[in-house]
Design a protein around this motif. Structure first.
Motif, PDB file in Angstrom:
ATOM      1  N   ASP A 197      -8.287  -4.417  -8.708  1.00 19.06           N
ATOM      2  CA  ASP A 197      -8.066  -3.593  -7.576  1.00 19.06           C
ATOM      3  C   ASP A 197      -6.452  -3.526  -7.553  1.00 19.06           C
ATOM      4  O   ASP A 197      -5.832  -4.337  -6.831  1.00 19.06           O
ATOM      5  CB  ASP A 197      -8.649  -4.157  -6.341  1.00 19.06           C
ATOM      6  CG  ASP A 197      -8.402  -2.828  -5.065  1.00 19.06           C
ATOM      7  OD1 ASP A 197      -7.662  -2.056  -5.406  1.00 19.06           O
ATOM      8  OD2 ASP A 197      -8.996  -3.269  -4.106  1.00 19.06           O
ATOM      9  N   TYR A 198      -5.691  -2.781  -8.240  1.00 20.07           N
ATOM     10  CA  TYR A 198      -4.388  -2.887  -8.413  1.00 20.07           C
ATOM     11  C   TYR A 198      -3.659  -2.255  -7.111  1.00 20.07           C
ATOM     12  O   TYR A 198      -2.608  -2.569  -6.660  1.00 20.07           O
ATOM     13  CB  TYR A 198      -3.914  -1.737  -9.418  1.00 20.07           C
ATOM     14  CG  TYR A 198      -4.398  -2.335 -11.013  1.00 20.07           C
ATOM     15  CD1 TYR A 198      -4.042  -3.634 -11.214  1.00 20.07           C
ATOM     16  CD2 TYR A 198      -5.124  -1.505 -11.538  1.00 20.07           C
ATOM     17  CE1 TYR A 198      -4.493  -4.226 -12.326  1.00 20.07           C
ATOM     18  CE2 TYR A 198      -5.703  -1.979 -12.780  1.00 20.07           C
ATOM     19  CZ  TYR A 198      -5.567  -3.126 -13.135  1.00 20.07           C
ATOM     20  OH  TYR A 198      -5.845  -3.841 -14.464  1.00 20.07           O
ATOM     21  N   PHE A 199      -4.515  -1.630  -6.335  1.00 11.01           N
ATOM     22  CA  PHE A 199      -3.803  -1.101  -5.066  1.00 11.01           C
ATOM     23  C   PHE A 199      -3.752  -2.049  -4.281  1.00 11.01           C
ATOM     24  O   PHE A 199      -2.659  -2.514  -3.583  1.00 11.01           O
ATOM     25  CB  PHE A 199      -4.872   0.051  -4.401  1.00 11.01           C
ATOM     26  CG  PHE A 199      -4.087   0.697  -3.110  1.00 11.01           C
ATOM     27  CD1 PHE A 199      -3.339   1.776  -3.431  1.00 11.01           C
ATOM     28  CD2 PHE A 199      -4.530   0.289  -1.918  1.00 11.01           C
ATOM     29  CE1 PHE A 199      -3.039   2.548  -2.114  1.00 11.01           C
ATOM     30  CE2 PHE A 199      -3.878   0.926  -0.769  1.00 11.01           C
ATOM     31  CZ  PHE A 199      -3.123   1.911  -0.936  1.00 11.01           C
ATOM     32  N   GLU A 200      -4.856  -3.180  -3.999  1.00 15.12           N
ATOM     33  CA  GLU A 200      -4.669  -4.511  -3.157  1.00 15.12           C
ATOM     34  C   GLU A 200      -3.561  -5.268  -3.932  1.00 15.12           C
ATOM     35  O   GLU A 200      -3.017  -5.797  -3.097  1.00 15.12           O
ATOM     36  CB  GLU A 200      -6.032  -5.040  -3.470  1.00 15.12           C
ATOM     37  CG  GLU A 200      -6.023  -6.346  -2.446  1.00 15.12           C
ATOM     38  CD  GLU A 200      -6.035  -5.977  -0.915  1.00 15.12           C
ATOM     39  OE1 GLU A 200      -5.715  -6.918  -0.316  1.00 15.12           O
ATOM     40  OE2 GLU A 200      -6.089  -4.738  -0.515  1.00 15.12           O
ATOM     41  N   CYS A 201      -3.417  -5.092  -5.065  1.00 14.27           N
ATOM     42  CA  CYS A 201      -2.253  -6.351  -5.761  1.00 14.27           C
ATOM     43  C   CYS A 201      -0.931  -5.759  -5.041  1.00 14.27           C
ATOM     44  O   CYS A 201      -0.240  -6.423  -4.746  1.00 14.27           O
ATOM     45  CB  CYS A 201      -2.315  -5.786  -7.493  1.00 14.27           C
ATOM     46  SG  CYS A 201      -3.531  -6.731  -7.963  1.00 14.27           S
ATOM     47  N   HIS A 202      -0.829  -4.532  -5.076  1.00 10.29           N
ATOM     48  CA  HIS A 202       0.525  -3.762  -4.334  1.00 10.29           C
ATOM     49  C   HIS A 202       0.505  -4.235  -3.000  1.00 10.29           C
ATOM     50  O   HIS A 202       1.856  -4.629  -2.679  1.00 10.29           O
ATOM     51  CB  HIS A 202       0.257  -2.321  -4.846  1.00 10.29           C
ATOM     52  CG  HIS A 202       1.130  -1.484  -3.690  1.00 10.29           C
ATOM     53  ND1 HIS A 202       0.765  -0.992  -2.567  1.00 10.29           N
ATOM     54  CD2 HIS A 202       2.408  -1.084  -3.669  1.00 10.29           C
ATOM     55  CE1 HIS A 202       1.819  -0.364  -1.846  1.00 10.29           C
ATOM     56  NE2 HIS A 202       2.913  -0.265  -2.691  1.00 10.29           N
TER      57      HIS A 202
END
Length: 173
Positions: free
Chosen positions: A18-23
């Motif tokens: 979940d790259y959005f969450e990483c961001h």
């Protein structure tokens, strides 16, 4: 030894992808400090996640810009990468290769950060178990909720804050 936000970033990066969450996780952590004390290395990691998010959605222009920025920032902070448990030279080589793939509009595939600190790996594995999340696995490209997260999220708080700000501005005129 490592900030919790960094551990959580790595867990999402290598777990549910979940790259959005990483961001979101690292941006919040980065903004905790005053602007003049913010460490740009975190921006580099944020940009890696955003780049992969865009690549997965076939937004190659956005992906290219973010990855190019990440490489620029992390290149200037390469010595710090080892203090974050990574092989900096290998990381930059991986990112440069991915930039070439993005430039050629190649389809997304999972990327793994070169974690060399066994203690960091153990912390990430333990945290992934706490979150009931897999660890060190490829993306499930069928998960629309992760692939298109930015367009599916609840933004009612952002809309309300913008409305409140506009009303304040109008009342002061």
């Amino acid at each position: 030894m490592y900030p919790r936000a960094y551990i959580d970033y790595l867990v999402h990066f290598h777990g549910d992808r979940d790259y959005f969450e990483c961001h979101e996780i690292l941006e919040e952590f980065w903004k905790e400090k005053e602007a003049k004390h913010r460490d740009q290395v975190w921006v580099g990691f944020i940009q890696i996640a955003v780049s992969l998010y865009h690549q997965r959605r076939q937004n190659f222009n956005g992906s290219f810009r973010m990855m190019k920025g990440a490489i620029r920032i992390l290149s200037t902070h390469e010595s710090m990468l080892s203090t974050l448990g990574l092989d900096g030279e290998t990381l930059l080589r991986i990112l440069t290769k991915r930039l070439e793939e993005i430039s050629a509009h190649q389809a997304y595939r999972s990327l793994y950060l070169p974690i060399v600190d066994q203690g960091l790996l153990q912390q990430c594995e333990a945290r992934s178990r706490e979150l009931n999340m897999g660890w060190w696995k490829d993306s499930d490209l069928k998960l629309e909720a992760i692939t298109h997260r930015h367009s599916l999220r609840d933004r009612s708080d952002v809309v309300a804050a913008r409305k409140e700000s506009l009303e304040k501005k109008q009342s002061h005129r």
